[in-house]
Design a protein around this motif. Structure first.
Motif, PDB file in Angstrom:
ATOM      1  N   GLY A 238      38.875 -31.870  -4.909  1.00  0.00           N
ATOM      2  CA  GLY A 238      37.512 -32.376  -5.041  1.00  0.00           C
ATOM      3  C   GLY A 238      36.505 -31.372  -5.581  1.00  0.00           C
ATOM      4  N   TRP A 239      36.970 -30.191  -5.921  1.00  0.00           N
ATOM      5  CA  TRP A 239      36.099 -29.152  -6.478  1.00  0.00           C
ATOM      6  C   TRP A 239      36.560 -28.810  -7.883  1.00  0.00           C
ATOM      7  CZ3 TRP A 239      31.844 -27.374  -3.922  1.00  0.00           C
ATOM      8  CH2 TRP A 239      31.739 -27.738  -2.583  1.00  0.00           C
ATOM      9  N   LEU A 240      35.611 -28.481  -8.747  1.00  0.00           N
ATOM     10  CA  LEU A 240      35.911 -28.073 -10.112  1.00  0.00           C
ATOM     11  C   LEU A 240      35.510 -26.609 -10.292  1.00  0.00           C
ATOM     12  CD1 LEU A 240      34.515 -31.141 -12.074  1.00  0.00           C
ATOM     13  CD2 LEU A 240      36.861 -30.742 -11.305  1.00  0.00           C
ATOM     14  N   ARG A 241      36.377 -25.838 -10.931  1.00  0.00           N
ATOM     15  CA  ARG A 241      36.033 -24.457 -11.279  1.00  0.00           C
ATOM     16  C   ARG A 241      35.354 -24.543 -12.633  1.00  0.00           C
ATOM     17  NH1 ARG A 241      34.799 -19.870  -8.687  1.00  0.00           N
ATOM     18  NH2 ARG A 241      35.100 -18.078 -10.043  1.00  0.00           N
ATOM     19  N   VAL A 242      34.070 -24.174 -12.674  1.00  0.00           N
ATOM     20  CA  VAL A 242      33.282 -24.315 -13.897  1.00  0.00           C
ATOM     21  C   VAL A 242      32.809 -22.944 -14.380  1.00  0.00           C
ATOM     22  CG1 VAL A 242      32.536 -26.672 -13.407  1.00  0.00           C
ATOM     23  CG2 VAL A 242      31.156 -24.759 -12.578  1.00  0.00           C
ATOM     24  N   GLU A 243      32.678 -22.854 -15.701  1.00  0.00           N
ATOM     25  CA  GLU A 243      32.198 -21.622 -16.318  1.00  0.00           C
ATOM     26  C   GLU A 243      30.983 -21.969 -17.172  1.00  0.00           C
ATOM     27  OE1 GLU A 243      35.010 -18.579 -17.757  1.00  0.00           O
ATOM     28  OE2 GLU A 243      34.109 -19.001 -19.717  1.00  0.00           O
ATOM     29  N   TYR A 244      29.902 -21.276 -16.929  1.00  0.00           N
ATOM     30  CA  TYR A 244      28.647 -21.520 -17.634  1.00  0.00           C
ATOM     31  C   TYR A 244      28.826 -21.229 -19.118  1.00  0.00           C
ATOM     32  CZ  TYR A 244      23.746 -20.820 -19.012  1.00  0.00           C
ATOM     33  OH  TYR A 244      22.531 -20.880 -19.639  1.00  0.00           O
ATOM     34  N   SER A 245      28.399 -22.163 -19.979  1.00  0.00           N
ATOM     35  CA  SER A 245      28.547 -21.986 -21.421  1.00  0.00           C
ATOM     36  C   SER A 245      27.205 -21.961 -22.152  1.00  0.00           C
ATOM     37  CB  SER A 245      29.441 -23.107 -21.997  1.00  0.00           C
ATOM     38  OG  SER A 245      28.898 -24.385 -21.730  1.00  0.00           O
TER      39      SER A 245
ATOM     40  N   GLY B 209      25.050 -19.392 -22.284  1.00  0.00           N
ATOM     41  CA  GLY B 209      24.779 -18.111 -22.922  1.00  0.00           C
ATOM     42  C   GLY B 209      23.534 -17.377 -22.465  1.00  0.00           C
ATOM     43  N   GLU B 210      22.882 -17.821 -21.399  1.00  0.00           N
ATOM     44  CA  GLU B 210      21.663 -17.165 -20.909  1.00  0.00           C
ATOM     45  C   GLU B 210      21.922 -16.572 -19.521  1.00  0.00           C
ATOM     46  OE1 GLU B 210      18.808 -16.765 -22.549  1.00  0.00           O
ATOM     47  OE2 GLU B 210      19.534 -17.888 -24.294  1.00  0.00           O
ATOM     48  N   ALA B 211      22.062 -15.268 -19.460  1.00  0.00           N
ATOM     49  CA  ALA B 211      22.360 -14.601 -18.191  1.00  0.00           C
ATOM     50  C   ALA B 211      21.313 -14.909 -17.130  1.00  0.00           C
ATOM     51  CB  ALA B 211      22.478 -13.095 -18.403  1.00  0.00           C
ATOM     52  N   SER B 212      20.051 -14.989 -17.521  1.00  0.00           N
ATOM     53  CA  SER B 212      18.992 -15.252 -16.539  1.00  0.00           C
ATOM     54  C   SER B 212      19.152 -16.639 -15.912  1.00  0.00           C
ATOM     55  CB  SER B 212      17.611 -15.106 -17.184  1.00  0.00           C
ATOM     56  OG  SER B 212      17.462 -16.022 -18.255  1.00  0.00           O
ATOM     57  N   VAL B 213      19.599 -17.620 -16.702  1.00  0.00           N
ATOM     58  CA  VAL B 213      19.831 -18.967 -16.174  1.00  0.00           C
ATOM     59  C   VAL B 213      21.020 -18.939 -15.225  1.00  0.00           C
ATOM     60  CG1 VAL B 213      20.499 -21.334 -16.778  1.00  0.00           C
ATOM     61  CG2 VAL B 213      18.801 -20.120 -18.161  1.00  0.00           C
ATOM     62  N   ALA B 214      22.100 -18.271 -15.631  1.00  0.00           N
ATOM     63  CA  ALA B 214      23.296 -18.180 -14.791  1.00  0.00           C
ATOM     64  C   ALA B 214      22.967 -17.526 -13.460  1.00  0.00           C
ATOM     65  CB  ALA B 214      24.388 -17.405 -15.518  1.00  0.00           C
ATOM     66  N   GLU B 215      22.179 -16.472 -13.493  1.00  0.00           N
ATOM     67  CA  GLU B 215      21.804 -15.774 -12.257  1.00  0.00           C
ATOM     68  C   GLU B 215      20.906 -16.648 -11.394  1.00  0.00           C
ATOM     69  OE1 GLU B 215      20.262 -12.102 -13.815  1.00  0.00           O
ATOM     70  OE2 GLU B 215      22.271 -11.447 -14.428  1.00  0.00           O
ATOM     71  N   ALA B 216      19.981 -17.382 -12.015  1.00  0.00           N
ATOM     72  CA  ALA B 216      19.095 -18.271 -11.261  1.00  0.00           C
ATOM     73  C   ALA B 216      19.883 -19.396 -10.584  1.00  0.00           C
ATOM     74  CB  ALA B 216      18.027 -18.859 -12.181  1.00  0.00           C
ATOM     75  N   LEU B 217      21.003 -19.798 -11.186  1.00  0.00           N
ATOM     76  CA  LEU B 217      21.863 -20.824 -10.602  1.00  0.00           C
ATOM     77  C   LEU B 217      22.733 -20.267  -9.471  1.00  0.00           C
ATOM     78  CD1 LEU B 217      23.059 -22.684 -13.829  1.00  0.00           C
ATOM     79  CD2 LEU B 217      21.568 -23.616 -12.041  1.00  0.00           C
ATOM     80  N   GLY B 218      22.737 -18.945  -9.318  1.00  0.00           N
ATOM     81  CA  GLY B 218      23.536 -18.316  -8.267  1.00  0.00           C
ATOM     82  C   GLY B 218      25.019 -18.262  -8.584  1.00  0.00           C
ATOM     83  N   LEU B 219      25.359 -18.236  -9.872  1.00  0.00           N
ATOM     84  CA  LEU B 219      26.760 -18.210 -10.278  1.00  0.00           C
ATOM     85  C   LEU B 219      27.377 -16.834 -10.034  1.00  0.00           C
ATOM     86  CD1 LEU B 219      26.424 -20.111 -13.676  1.00  0.00           C
ATOM     87  CD2 LEU B 219      26.911 -21.053 -11.410  1.00  0.00           C
ATOM     88  N   GLU B 220      28.693 -16.824  -9.858  1.00  0.00           N
ATOM     89  CA  GLU B 220      29.422 -15.566  -9.680  1.00  0.00           C
ATOM     90  C   GLU B 220      29.611 -14.905 -11.036  1.00  0.00           C
ATOM     91  OE1 GLU B 220      33.261 -16.287  -7.849  1.00  0.00           O
ATOM     92  OE2 GLU B 220      32.431 -18.084  -6.907  1.00  0.00           O
ATOM     93  N   LEU B 221      29.356 -13.596 -11.100  1.00  0.00           N
ATOM     94  CA  LEU B 221      29.635 -12.842 -12.317  1.00  0.00           C
ATOM     95  C   LEU B 221      31.129 -12.552 -12.305  1.00  0.00           C
ATOM     96  CD1 LEU B 221      28.702 -11.408 -14.873  1.00  0.00           C
ATOM     97  CD2 LEU B 221      28.244  -9.379 -13.467  1.00  0.00           C
ATOM     98  N   PHE B 222      31.891 -13.266 -13.139  1.00  0.00           N
ATOM     99  CA  PHE B 222      33.338 -13.152 -13.157  1.00  0.00           C
ATOM    100  C   PHE B 222      33.778 -11.975 -14.020  1.00  0.00           C
ATOM    101  CE2 PHE B 222      37.504 -14.294 -14.910  1.00  0.00           C
ATOM    102  CZ  PHE B 222      38.203 -14.490 -13.736  1.00  0.00           C
ATOM    103  N   ASP B 223      33.081 -11.782 -15.120  1.00  0.00           N
ATOM    104  CA  ASP B 223      33.342 -10.703 -16.065  1.00  0.00           C
ATOM    105  C   ASP B 223      32.048 -10.493 -16.829  1.00  0.00           C
ATOM    106  OD1 ASP B 223      34.689  -8.782 -17.558  1.00  0.00           O
ATOM    107  OD2 ASP B 223      36.146 -10.166 -18.419  1.00  0.00           O
ATOM    108  N   ARG B 224      31.983  -9.481 -17.615  1.00  0.00           N
ATOM    109  CA  ARG B 224      30.755  -9.206 -18.360  1.00  0.00           C
ATOM    110  C   ARG B 224      30.338 -10.433 -19.178  1.00  0.00           C
ATOM    111  NH1 ARG B 224      29.683  -4.152 -22.451  1.00  0.00           N
ATOM    112  NH2 ARG B 224      27.552  -4.753 -22.924  1.00  0.00           N
ATOM    113  N   GLY B 225      29.194 -11.022 -18.835  1.00  0.00           N
ATOM    114  CA  GLY B 225      28.665 -12.185 -19.537  1.00  0.00           C
ATOM    115  C   GLY B 225      29.363 -13.502 -19.200  1.00  0.00           C
ATOM    116  N   VAL B 226      30.266 -13.484 -18.226  1.00  0.00           N
ATOM    117  CA  VAL B 226      31.010 -14.689 -17.852  1.00  0.00           C
ATOM    118  C   VAL B 226      30.641 -15.061 -16.424  1.00  0.00           C
ATOM    119  CG1 VAL B 226      33.299 -15.714 -17.528  1.00  0.00           C
ATOM    120  CG2 VAL B 226      32.917 -14.052 -19.375  1.00  0.00           C
TER     121      VAL B 226
END
Length: 122
Positions: free
Chosen positions: A78-85, A87-104
């Motif tokens: 019931g869960w999906l592993r998603v990767e932000y596409s 391209g805005e680091a500030s948006v990814a950080e505001a969403l509370g996403l995990e930094l998987f790799d540089r820029g990922v």
């Protein structure tokens, strides 16, 4: 909804997970298929010449989560592993996403929160 991410090949009327292997293609099945050999309890493989494959493509599953674009990498209970596409680091950080790799940036998203799920073949 089925999540596909990776190579797929059409061969003898079926479509299989696949991986390129030089002039050949490895085809994978999760059930017994004639001509495939079992490599694990739930995995069968068949190596065929690239010329025997009717179609070979890379499939991505895209979606929208929390109003932003993502690629779906996989699914589990019931869960999906998603990767932000986006391209805005500030948006990814505001969403509370995990930094998987540089820029990922990645996260686990409830399948019920994900919208606009669609496949793209490249």
């Amino acid at each position: 909804m089925s999540v596909r991410h990776g190579f797929y090949a059409a061969w003898h009327g079926g479509e299989y997970e696949a991986s390129p292997d030089g002039d050949c293609v490895r085809l994978y099945a999760s059930r017994q298929v004639e001509g495939f050999r079992q490599v694990t309890p739930d995995r069968w493989v068949q190596v065929v010449p690239r010329s025997a494959v009717e179609r070979f493509r890379y499939v991505l599953t895209h979606c929208t989560w929390r109003g932003e674009p993502f690629v779906v990498l996989g699914e589990h209970e019931g869960w999906l592993r998603v990767e932000y596409s986006g391209g805005e680091a500030s948006v990814a950080e505001a969403l509370g996403l995990e930094l998987f790799d540089r820029g990922v940036y990645q996260a686990w998203a409830s399948r019920h929160e994900v919208e606009d799920v669609r496949e793209e073949a490249v």
